[in-house]
Scaffold this active site. Sequence first.
Site, PDB file in Angstrom:
ATOM      1  N   ARG A  63       5.675  -1.463  -2.673  1.00 46.87           N
ATOM      2  CA  ARG A  63       4.334  -0.999  -2.269  1.00 46.87           C
ATOM      3  C   ARG A  63       4.263   0.449  -2.803  1.00 46.87           C
ATOM      4  O   ARG A  63       5.490   1.207  -2.915  1.00 46.87           O
ATOM      5  CB  ARG A  63       4.238  -0.554  -0.811  1.00 46.87           C
ATOM      6  CG  ARG A  63       3.104  -0.039  -0.286  1.00 46.87           C
ATOM      7  CD  ARG A  63       3.117   0.054   1.369  1.00 46.87           C
ATOM      8  NE  ARG A  63       3.011  -1.349   1.704  1.00 46.87           N
ATOM      9  CZ  ARG A  63       1.616  -2.010   2.096  1.00 46.87           C
ATOM     10  NH1 ARG A  63       0.849  -1.487   1.872  1.00 46.87           N
ATOM     11  NH2 ARG A  63       2.110  -3.236   2.624  1.00 46.87           N
ATOM     12  N   THR A 115      -0.838   5.006  -3.668  1.00 49.23           N
ATOM     13  CA  THR A 115      -1.789   4.252  -3.694  1.00 49.23           C
ATOM     14  C   THR A 115      -1.624   3.392  -2.247  1.00 49.23           C
ATOM     15  O   THR A 115      -2.396   2.846  -1.684  1.00 49.23           O
ATOM     16  CB  THR A 115      -2.286   3.193  -4.844  1.00 49.23           C
ATOM     17  OG1 THR A 115      -1.251   2.333  -5.018  1.00 49.23           O
ATOM     18  CG2 THR A 115      -2.237   4.164  -6.130  1.00 49.23           C
ATOM     19  N   ASP A 169      15.107  -7.218  10.510  1.00 54.06           N
ATOM     20  CA  ASP A 169      14.745  -7.239   9.128  1.00 54.06           C
ATOM     21  C   ASP A 169      15.520  -8.612   8.346  1.00 54.06           C
ATOM     22  O   ASP A 169      16.630  -8.759   8.357  1.00 54.06           O
ATOM     23  CB  ASP A 169      15.487  -6.159   8.202  1.00 54.06           C
ATOM     24  CG  ASP A 169      14.753  -5.803   6.658  1.00 54.06           C
ATOM     25  OD1 ASP A 169      14.260  -4.877   6.486  1.00 54.06           O
ATOM     26  OD2 ASP A 169      15.412  -6.736   6.253  1.00 54.06           O
ATOM     27  N   ASP A 203      17.821  -8.076   5.492  1.00 55.96           N
ATOM     28  CA  ASP A 203      19.062  -7.437   5.871  1.00 55.96           C
ATOM     29  C   ASP A 203      20.019  -8.571   6.527  1.00 55.96           C
ATOM     30  O   ASP A 203      21.238  -8.618   6.361  1.00 55.96           O
ATOM     31  CB  ASP A 203      18.994  -6.364   6.633  1.00 55.96           C
ATOM     32  CG  ASP A 203      18.480  -4.934   5.947  1.00 55.96           C
ATOM     33  OD1 ASP A 203      18.717  -5.060   4.581  1.00 55.96           O
ATOM     34  OD2 ASP A 203      17.994  -4.016   6.424  1.00 55.96           O
TER      35      ASP A 203
HETATM   36  N1  URA Z   1       9.863  -7.914   7.632  1.00 52.87           N
HETATM   37  C1  URA Z   1      10.977  -8.074   8.177  1.00 52.87           C
HETATM   38  O1  URA Z   1      11.991  -8.600   7.517  1.00 52.87           O
HETATM   39  N2  URA Z   1      11.123  -8.065   9.490  1.00 52.87           N
HETATM   40  C2  URA Z   1       9.878  -7.893  10.005  1.00 52.87           C
HETATM   41  O2  URA Z   1       9.710  -7.907  11.321  1.00 52.87           O
HETATM   42  C3  URA Z   1       8.787  -7.515   9.516  1.00 52.87           C
HETATM   43  C4  URA Z   1       8.835  -7.682   7.792  1.00 52.87           C
END
Ligand code: URA
Length: 209
Positions: free
Chosen positions: A104, A108, A200, A203
């Site tokens: 991202r 912008t 995530d 991760d």
């Molecule tokens: N990306 C992720 O890995 N987890 C989320 O909850 C949202 C976006």
Amino acid sequence: MSKVYVFDHPLIQHKLTYIRDEKTGTKEFRELVEEVAMLMAYEVTRDLPLEEVSVKTPVATATSKVIAGKKLGIVPILRAGLGMVDGILKLIPAAKVGHIGLYRDPETLKPVEYYCKLPSDVEERDLIVTDPMLATGGSAAAAISFLKERGARSIKLMCLIASPEGIETVQKEHEDVDIYVAAIDERLNDHGYIVPGLGDAGDRLFGTK
Ligand code: URA
């Protein structure tokens, strides 16, 4: 309007529970994501056309069916989408794999493509775009637009968990793209995470923090 399919198969739902569990470690998380992707691929490919062929069994000649020459492609959105590729390849080993990476732009706030490598015949392939988490939907919608700019004509989006916002965004921008998920969760939090979600995905797949 595109369709949204939520897979309620008990095996998918059971495995998703352990994927969500914060106590699940990297190795098991990765294995479970792969397994769920494989189970989802079984349903995502349900509409593949078949053709009849003859096959000689040890007893007689049988009229049987094979998939009718459809070319498939898998396009993970980097990096978390990678976690779903091997599971799909277990069922569709001949599929080609493209990759797309986006970030991202901090000014912008628009998604910018930083990597894209696709099969050369992308326009002839039915593509399955993978991303475990359909959160705002911004990356998935942008990735699909970039694929279309390169000629892709048939795209399905496969995610583990979606937010209602993410689904709305993709449906608004791509009414030809059906969405396949194992669950639709409540909402996004202020940090853009799906609630309750699984944290995530990148991760947890790669053991980074
Ligand atoms: N990306 C992720 O890995 N987890 C989320 O909850 C949202 C976006």
